[in-house]
Design an enzyme around this catalytic site. Structure first.
Site, mmCIF file in Angstrom:
data_model
loop_
_atom_site.group_PDB
_atom_site.id
_atom_site.type_symbol
_atom_site.label_atom_id
_atom_site.label_comp_id
_atom_site.label_asym_id
_atom_site.label_seq_id
_atom_site.Cartn_x
_atom_site.Cartn_y
_atom_site.Cartn_z
ATOM 1 N N ASP A 210 -11.443 -0.771 4.966
ATOM 2 C CA ASP A 210 -10.795 -0.553 3.678
ATOM 3 C C ASP A 210 -11.980 -0.440 2.728
ATOM 4 O OD1 ASP A 210 -9.919 -0.875 1.087
ATOM 5 O OD2 ASP A 210 -8.262 -2.159 1.663
ATOM 6 N N HIS A 211 -12.314 0.779 2.304
ATOM 7 C CA HIS A 211 -13.605 0.937 1.617
ATOM 8 C C HIS A 211 -13.673 0.163 0.302
ATOM 9 C CE1 HIS A 211 -11.605 4.151 -0.697
ATOM 10 N NE2 HIS A 211 -12.582 4.031 -1.567
ATOM 11 N N GLU A 249 -6.489 6.767 -10.993
ATOM 12 C CA GLU A 249 -7.352 7.916 -10.693
ATOM 13 C C GLU A 249 -6.998 9.081 -11.604
ATOM 14 O OE1 GLU A 249 -8.328 8.460 -6.385
ATOM 15 O OE2 GLU A 249 -6.237 7.874 -6.225
ATOM 16 N N HIS A 273 -5.786 -0.982 -0.236
ATOM 17 C CA HIS A 273 -6.792 -1.363 -1.232
ATOM 18 C C HIS A 273 -6.265 -2.411 -2.230
ATOM 19 C CE1 HIS A 273 -8.767 2.019 0.444
ATOM 20 N NE2 HIS A 273 -8.213 2.950 -0.302
ATOM 21 N N LYS A 373 -2.213 8.662 -9.303
ATOM 22 C CA LYS A 373 -3.114 9.820 -9.443
ATOM 23 C C LYS A 373 -2.801 10.510 -10.767
ATOM 24 C CE LYS A 373 -4.172 10.573 -4.633
ATOM 25 N NZ LYS A 373 -5.539 10.061 -4.644
HETATM 26 C C1 BG6 Z 1 -8.511 6.589 -0.499
HETATM 27 C C2 BG6 Z 1 -7.229 7.323 -0.758
HETATM 28 O O1 BG6 Z 1 -8.317 5.556 0.413
HETATM 29 O O2 BG6 Z 1 -9.002 6.061 -1.725
HETATM 30 C C3 BG6 Z 1 -7.426 8.415 -1.781
HETATM 31 O O3 BG6 Z 1 -6.747 7.882 0.459
HETATM 32 C C4 BG6 Z 1 -8.036 7.850 -3.035
HETATM 33 O O4 BG6 Z 1 -6.201 9.063 -2.079
HETATM 34 C C5 BG6 Z 1 -9.283 7.040 -2.716
HETATM 35 O O5 BG6 Z 1 -8.371 8.941 -3.895
HETATM 36 C C6 BG6 Z 1 -9.775 6.313 -3.945
HETATM 37 O O6 BG6 Z 1 -11.021 5.742 -3.682
HETATM 38 P P1 BG6 Z 1 -12.037 5.443 -4.859
HETATM 39 O O7 BG6 Z 1 -13.166 4.734 -4.198
HETATM 40 O O8 BG6 Z 1 -12.390 6.762 -5.475
HETATM 41 O O9 BG6 Z 1 -11.286 4.583 -5.839
#
Ligand code: BG6
Length: 522
Positions: A210-211, A249, A273, A373
């Protein structure tokens, strides 16, 4: 310092700058080969290869390493290297790749083309990895990184096992697997995938990414809570009024309409997330920083989230879909006009949920989560709002005494700010709210590394702390399932219901207004 062999782009200057004290290189000691499945995809180009390159620049990769790209597209090793060079040139935070280091790095890249369910391609991969071990000295240690479309995750695991590339087949070295999100598309499919994965890998060998957990300010949540004495005593229902978590976003679905139509904001962002952020804010103090102690606490608190019943979905959630509008002054189309999106789509591009956590610490403190979004600003934060003072003695008539708010800023600003009340200079006791700010960049004098750098490095090191354990993934699916089912069964009659560039749908405002609260402005 030029980016030559041994250069540390991140750590350069630590001796000269006292802010950088304590920042040090963290070289991975085990030699290893990392195999990227889905190597011709967008994530590889934008994130994974630039991350590998910066790990090399930062002297973090082991001295003996190999990188193998695997996907369906036909490439020779040299074509793959050229492609990866342009990905680094375009997307690396350290600028275009330079020789001699790039040539040395590129010599460790190779490519296998094949279908994800083709046994022959996996046999070829095995022979290639054995040869790599001899050529590059990678000692049989393997990290398989699944960055493919999710429907093939299970197939790849089966093929690895069939080709004798599973951990149990190994005479020496370790094998780990990194799995990108989404881990399943609902509770049943997640359980089915887990069943496939556990046929081959033990939980300790599985790294579910989960980045968000690799973002520096997200890791700082634990430092803030558990490396300070001043927050934890007031971190409960006696002092906290509510918690708002926002992941907003400005981008739309871009070229990902095909995926997003079946996902939506709840699956794409909240289930992983945003719920993970809630777990970090709400969990009990772990007894140690070990991966399992932290993950035990995260699972425990997620298990305490009150299930939202079908009847409560209307009261506890709101959804939205963007209409045409403008972002940073430029007109943008409605979601339904995006490529690969149904012109009558019922998919939500905005989701908000109110969760309650049934335990002594949090009973009756709402956690409001939202993500969407095409909102007014790219902005992610966690805002902890404290209760009102019990008795007012200061402030002239008309002065509002705001509640205190602690904000953990995740992006684009990274840091922590505390809003509190102060006296306005002058003869009267007028009160106004002011902000105390900590900013990562100026506080430590470094730019935070992107999350993927941290996470790939951790997986190579065998540190699973920032990866999601199966029990938490399962709990997160359990938490969102009633909402997903309800939304699927009751198409939103009002879509599209917010203009691109706005604060989101009115129904999200109404959800908080019903509790006498307001969302913070995005
Ligand atoms: C991803 C989603 O996991 O996270 C994307 O699939 C999203 O839809 C992205 O845009 C958002 O990541 P960050 O790091 O730009 O907030």
């Amino acid at each position: 310092m030029a980016a030559g062999v041994g250069a540390r782009v991140v750590l350069d200057g630590a001796a000269a700058n006292p802010l950088r004290q304590g920042l040090d290189s963290n070289r991975i000691t085990d030699p290893c080969t990392i195999v990227f499945f889905g190597a011709s995809g967008d994530l590889m180009t934008r994130m994974l290869m630039p991350a590998m390159w910066n790990l090399r620049l930062g002297d973090i990769l082991p001295t003996k390493f190999g990188i193998v790209g695997f996907s369906r597209s036909e490439f020779s090793d040299d074509e793959f290297r050229t492609d990866m060079k342009s990905s680094v040139d375009q997307f690396s935070r350290s600028g275009p790749a330079k020789d001699p280091l790039w040539s040395e790095f590129a010599g460790r890249l190779s490519y296998i083309s094949g279908d994800f369910d083709d046994p022959k391609a996996f046999k070829k991969l095995r022979a290639h990895l054995d040869a790599n071990d001899k050529k590059l000295g990678t000692a049989g240690n393997r990290l398989f990184y699944l960055s493919t479309p999710p429907p093939v995750f299970g197939k790849i695991v089966q093929q690895l096992s069939a080709a004798g590339l599973g951990p149990k087949d190994q005479a020496h070295g370790w094998t780990r697997i990194v799995i990108e999100k989404p881990f399943g598309t609902d509770l049943d499919s997640a359980r089915a995938l887990q069943a496939e994965v556990t046929k081959v890998f033990d939980e300790k060998q599985v790294y579910r990414i989960d980045h968000y957990l690799g973002k520096e300010p997200v890791q700082d949540i634990m430092a803030l809570r558990f490396a300070n004495v001043i927050f934890e005593p007031i971190w409960d229902r006696r002092y906290i009024d509510c918690v708002q978590i926002t992941a907003a976003e400005t981008v739309g679905v871009e070229q990902r309409g095909g995926y997003y139509e079946n996902a939506g904001a709840l699956r794409d962002m909240i289930q992983n997330h945003v719920i993970n952020l809630m777990a970090l804010v709400a969990m009990e103090p772990p007894i140690s920083p070990s991966a399992d102690h932290i993950r035990d606490e995260k699972h425990k608190v997620l298990s305490a989230v009150r299930p939202i019943t079908a009847d409560d979905v209307r009261k506890m959630t709101a959804r939205g879909q963007y209409d045409a509008g403008s972002i940073e002054g430029k007109p943008v189309p409605a979601y339904r006009a995006e490529p690969n999106v149904d012109s009558h789509s019922n998919t939500e591009t905005f989701a908000c949920v109110k969760f309650l956590i049934d335990n002594w610490r949090w009973a009756d403190v709402p956690f409001y989560l939202r993500s969407g979004k095409r909102l007014g600003r790219k902005y992610s934060e966690i805002a902890v709002t404290f209760r009102q003072i019990p008795h007012r003695i200061f402030g002239e008539a008309g002065d509002a005494i705001e509640t205190n708010t602690l904000v953990m800023k995740i992006q684009p600003e990274e840091g922590v700010s505390l809003r509190f009340n102060a006296k306005i200079p002058g003869p009267k006791m007028h009160i106004r709210s002011v902000t105390m700010d900590f900013n990562y960049g100026t506080g430590f004098g470094v730019v935070s590394a992107p999350a993927y750098e941290r996470l790939i490095g951790d997986a190579m090191r065998g540190d699973a702390t920032l990866f999601t354990r199966w029990d938490a993934v399962e709990s997160a699916w359990e938490i969102v399932m009633p909402i997903l089912q309800n939304w699927k069964g009751t198409p939103a009659g009002d879509f599209p219901n917010y203009a691109a560039g706005s604060q989101g749908p009115a129904s999200a405002e109404a959800l908080l207004a019903a509790d006498g609260r307001e969302w913070r402005r995005i």
